[in-house]
Design a protein around this motif. Structure first.
Motif, PDB file in Angstrom:
ATOM      1  N   SER A 199      -8.609   7.242   0.621  1.00 45.97           N
ATOM      2  CA  SER A 199      -9.750   7.743   1.380  1.00 45.97           C
ATOM      3  C   SER A 199      -9.552   7.420   2.853  1.00 45.97           C
ATOM      4  O   SER A 199      -8.592   6.749   3.232  1.00 45.97           O
ATOM      5  N   GLY A 200     -10.481   7.923   3.667  1.00 45.41           N
ATOM      6  CA  GLY A 200     -10.395   7.637   5.100  1.00 45.41           C
ATOM      7  C   GLY A 200      -9.808   8.776   5.892  1.00 45.41           C
ATOM      8  O   GLY A 200      -9.552   9.870   5.385  1.00 45.41           O
ATOM      9  N   GLU A 201      -9.548   8.504   7.169  1.00 47.40           N
ATOM     10  CA  GLU A 201      -9.102   9.540   8.089  1.00 47.40           C
ATOM     11  C   GLU A 201      -7.587   9.685   8.152  1.00 47.40           C
ATOM     12  O   GLU A 201      -7.079  10.726   8.539  1.00 47.40           O
ATOM     13  N   GLY A 202      -6.848   8.629   7.826  1.00 43.16           N
ATOM     14  CA  GLY A 202      -5.395   8.679   7.926  1.00 43.16           C
ATOM     15  C   GLY A 202      -4.732   9.011   6.607  1.00 43.16           C
ATOM     16  O   GLY A 202      -5.168   8.548   5.550  1.00 43.16           O
ATOM     17  N   LEU A 203      -3.684   9.826   6.656  1.00 42.49           N
ATOM     18  CA  LEU A 203      -2.931  10.132   5.437  1.00 42.49           C
ATOM     19  C   LEU A 203      -2.150   8.906   4.979  1.00 42.49           C
ATOM     20  O   LEU A 203      -2.085   8.604   3.783  1.00 42.49           O
ATOM     21  N   LEU A 204      -1.539   8.204   5.936  1.00 41.46           N
ATOM     22  CA  LEU A 204      -0.702   7.049   5.643  1.00 41.46           C
ATOM     23  C   LEU A 204      -1.345   5.772   6.147  1.00 41.46           C
ATOM     24  O   LEU A 204      -2.124   5.791   7.105  1.00 41.46           O
ATOM     25  N   ARG A 205      -0.998   4.667   5.512  1.00 40.20           N
ATOM     26  CA  ARG A 205      -1.306   3.339   6.034  1.00 40.20           C
ATOM     27  C   ARG A 205       0.001   2.558   6.000  1.00 40.20           C
ATOM     28  O   ARG A 205       0.249   1.745   5.108  1.00 40.20           O
ATOM     29  N   PRO A 206       0.882   2.829   6.972  1.00 40.49           N
ATOM     30  CA  PRO A 206       2.233   2.251   6.929  1.00 40.49           C
ATOM     31  C   PRO A 206       2.235   0.729   6.872  1.00 40.49           C
ATOM     32  O   PRO A 206       3.092   0.143   6.196  1.00 40.49           O
ATOM     33  N   ASP A 207       1.291   0.074   7.557  1.00 39.10           N
ATOM     34  CA  ASP A 207       1.291  -1.389   7.542  1.00 39.10           C
ATOM     35  C   ASP A 207       1.087  -1.917   6.135  1.00 39.10           C
ATOM     36  O   ASP A 207       1.709  -2.910   5.725  1.00 39.10           O
ATOM     37  N   VAL A 208       0.236  -1.252   5.351  1.00 36.56           N
ATOM     38  CA  VAL A 208       0.014  -1.659   3.958  1.00 36.56           C
ATOM     39  C   VAL A 208       1.278  -1.406   3.136  1.00 36.56           C
ATOM     40  O   VAL A 208       1.703  -2.251   2.339  1.00 36.56           O
ATOM     41  N   ALA A 209       1.871  -0.234   3.325  1.00 37.70           N
ATOM     42  CA  ALA A 209       3.083   0.099   2.570  1.00 37.70           C
ATOM     43  C   ALA A 209       4.213  -0.878   2.870  1.00 37.70           C
ATOM     44  O   ALA A 209       4.934  -1.317   1.959  1.00 37.70           O
ATOM     45  N   TYR A 210       4.370  -1.243   4.141  1.00 37.19           N
ATOM     46  CA  TYR A 210       5.464  -2.142   4.502  1.00 37.19           C
ATOM     47  C   TYR A 210       5.222  -3.561   4.004  1.00 37.19           C
ATOM     48  O   TYR A 210       6.179  -4.302   3.734  1.00 37.19           O
ATOM     49  N   GLU A 211       3.957  -3.976   3.844  1.00 32.09           N
ATOM     50  CA  GLU A 211       3.679  -5.262   3.219  1.00 32.09           C
ATOM     51  C   GLU A 211       4.137  -5.244   1.760  1.00 32.09           C
ATOM     52  O   GLU A 211       4.687  -6.214   1.240  1.00 32.09           O
ATOM     53  N   ALA A 212       3.900  -4.108   1.078  1.00 32.17           N
ATOM     54  CA  ALA A 212       4.353  -3.979  -0.307  1.00 32.17           C
ATOM     55  C   ALA A 212       5.870  -4.041  -0.389  1.00 32.17           C
ATOM     56  O   ALA A 212       6.428  -4.670  -1.305  1.00 32.17           O
ATOM     57  N   ILE A 213       6.538  -3.402   0.556  1.00 31.82           N
ATOM     58  CA  ILE A 213       8.008  -3.445   0.560  1.00 31.82           C
ATOM     59  C   ILE A 213       8.490  -4.875   0.789  1.00 31.82           C
ATOM     60  O   ILE A 213       9.449  -5.327   0.145  1.00 31.82           O
ATOM     61  N   ARG A 214       7.818  -5.593   1.670  1.00 31.64           N
ATOM     62  CA  ARG A 214       8.201  -6.985   1.915  1.00 31.64           C
ATOM     63  C   ARG A 214       8.027  -7.831   0.651  1.00 31.64           C
ATOM     64  O   ARG A 214       8.876  -8.658   0.308  1.00 31.64           O
ATOM     65  N   LEU A 215       6.927  -7.597  -0.069  1.00 34.31           N
ATOM     66  CA  LEU A 215       6.714  -8.309  -1.330  1.00 34.31           C
ATOM     67  C   LEU A 215       7.793  -7.945  -2.351  1.00 34.31           C
ATOM     68  O   LEU A 215       8.301  -8.811  -3.067  1.00 34.31           O
ATOM     69  N   ALA A 216       8.135  -6.664  -2.413  1.00 33.82           N
ATOM     70  CA  ALA A 216       9.163  -6.217  -3.354  1.00 33.82           C
ATOM     71  C   ALA A 216      10.522  -6.824  -3.017  1.00 33.82           C
ATOM     72  O   ALA A 216      11.280  -7.219  -3.910  1.00 33.82           O
ATOM     73  N   ARG A 217      10.838  -6.905  -1.729  1.00 32.73           N
ATOM     74  CA  ARG A 217      12.106  -7.521  -1.328  1.00 32.73           C
ATOM     75  C   ARG A 217      12.142  -8.996  -1.700  1.00 32.73           C
ATOM     76  O   ARG A 217      13.162  -9.516  -2.188  1.00 32.73           O
ATOM     77  N   THR A 218      11.011  -9.694  -1.486  1.00 30.33           N
ATOM     78  CA  THR A 218      10.938 -11.108  -1.846  1.00 30.33           C
ATOM     79  C   THR A 218      11.129 -11.286  -3.341  1.00 30.33           C
ATOM     80  O   THR A 218      11.884 -12.154  -3.802  1.00 30.33           O
TER      81      THR A 218
END
Length: 411
Positions: A199-218
């Motif tokens: 939901s919301g005005e933005g299609l993407l939330r890159p900061d959230v996605a990149y936090e997930a990638i950081r967790l996945a890398r860890t």
């Protein structure tokens, strides 16, 4: 040192600090609270005088806050006596803040924050708070919920963990493998919200996605022998590789067929393919198969040149091991590209007949596209307008309405 630098240090060090304090105090909630107090103090004092070792300062300050809290708890005098053994604790803390060390404490923290006793919403909030180091305000912005809601979820989660007597330790290997799926699902939920906001005005939330990638890398560094961990990391990297081309400068969405693939992140694609190779060592699981689909897109120079037959096969395999209506809907899209819209429409209509995705805007979106290709324009427009009414993301809704407006009521 400014606020942004303090927050960057905290983001990097928070999981290690909370994990170390939890191990020493045996109290997950106390450890997280003490660590939060330390970073709050850092925000005040570091701009005036930056410490030589920021991570060491945070650990020492958080430890003092934990000791102060334990002092106030008469029933925990025995633990205070243990913590007061400065020599032993200081040596352990020095080891704990080694910036090159990633050990089982962080992995244990992941398993605690994703424990099955918690609801999915609580797992996501707690993981973002204690493992990713996000503030309640950042989590609230990411998921478009009020800050008090996030704070309440985190508080309830900590109380639930305490009431259930969840130990701060790595589960035995067999149980760890059983619970790994829960940890992966939390990271997947976080990434999915970042890659296409619900939901919301933005299609993407890159900061959230990149936090997930950081967790996945860890997690991949801590569990290098688990193929599905690498499968999830591959999926995230390959999906995020398209982010630069998915929106126009004004934030409006760019459909896959219109994306400038030269803007796709080649480095992310290479990282994703490397992770996919590791995931393939013992056969692909659900995340690995989704990553393989993303890799097929990444290898194609255009939508027309994409190996849609391979994607159909991969979705069929995914449907066998992890069946879901969303998988079926995505398979329908691939079938439409490989074999034509008529065959795909039958798949979508079967989903509707079984009412497997009630209230989702995705079904009328796909059905509208298929009907458009079949020349059934009035029906297609009705479906796209329905999809727009159901869609809660403003950017996606605008695309659907624009498509519907291009269709007339002519037969």
């Amino acid at each position: 040192m400014d606020t942004a630098e303090v927050e960057a240090v905290w983001r990097i060090e928070s999981a290690r600090i909370v994990a170390a304090l939890t191990r020493f105090t045996g109290d997950f909630g106390l450890a997280e609270d003490a660590a939060q107090e330390a970073v709050a103090e850092a925000l005040v004092s570091w701009p005036l005088s930056a410490p030589a070792s920021p991570s060491g300062w945070l650990m020492a300050t958080a430890r003092r806050r934990a000791i102060d809290a334990i002092r106030r708890r008469a029933a925990l005098k025995d633990r205070y006596a243990l913590l007061a053994a400065d020599v032993a604790l200081d040596s352990a803390v020095d080891e704990e803040i080694d910036p090159d060390r990633i050990d089982d404490d962080v992995l244990a923290l992941m398993f605690v924050s994703c424990h099955p006793v918690l609801s999915r919403e609580a797992r996501v909030a707690l993981t973002l708070r204690v493992v990713a180091g996000l503030s309640s305000e950042e989590i609230a912005r990411a998921f478009l919920v009020p800050v008090p809601t996030v704070q309440a979820r985190i508080t309830r989660a900590k109380k639930t963990i305490a009431a259930a007597g969840v130990p701060f330790e790595l589960p035995p290997a067999a149980e760890r493998r059983e619970r790994l799926g829960g940890v992966l699902s939390v990271i997947y939920v976080i990434f999915t919200e970042g890659s296409t906001a619900t939901s919301g005005e933005g299609l993407l939330r890159p900061d959230v996605a990149y936090e997930a990638i950081r967790l996945a890398r860890t997690l991949a560094a801590l569990q290098p022998d688990e193929p599905e961990v690498h499968g999830l990391l591959a999926l995230c990297e390959l999906t995020a590789a398209r982010f630069p081309a998915r929106t126009n400068p004004d934030g409006s969405p760019v459909l896959l067929e219109d994306q400038d693939r030269r803007r796709w992140n080649i480095s992310a694609i290479r990282r994703g393919l490397a992770a996919l190779a590791k995931a393939s060592t013992r056969g692909l699981g659900p995340y690995g198969l989704q990553a393989a689909i993303a890799a097929t897109h990444a290898a194609a120079p255009s939508v027309e040149a994409t190996d849609w037959d391979r994607i159909v096969v991969l979705y069929e395999a995914l449907g066998r091991i992890a069946p879901s209506p969303v998988v079926e809907l995505n398979r329908a899209v691939a079938v439409a590209m490989a074999s034509g819209p008529a065959q795909a429409l039958a798949i979508v209509d079967e989903l509707i007949a079984s009412d497997r995705l009630p209230g989702s805007h995705l079904v009328p979106t796909v059905r509208g596209e298929l009907l458009t290709r079949l020349g059934r324009r009035p029906e297609a427009r009705a479906e796209l307008e329905l999809a727009a009414r159901l869609c809660t993301n403003q950017r996606e809704r605008s695309v659907l309405l624009r498509k519907a407006a291009t269709l007339t009521n002519e037969v």
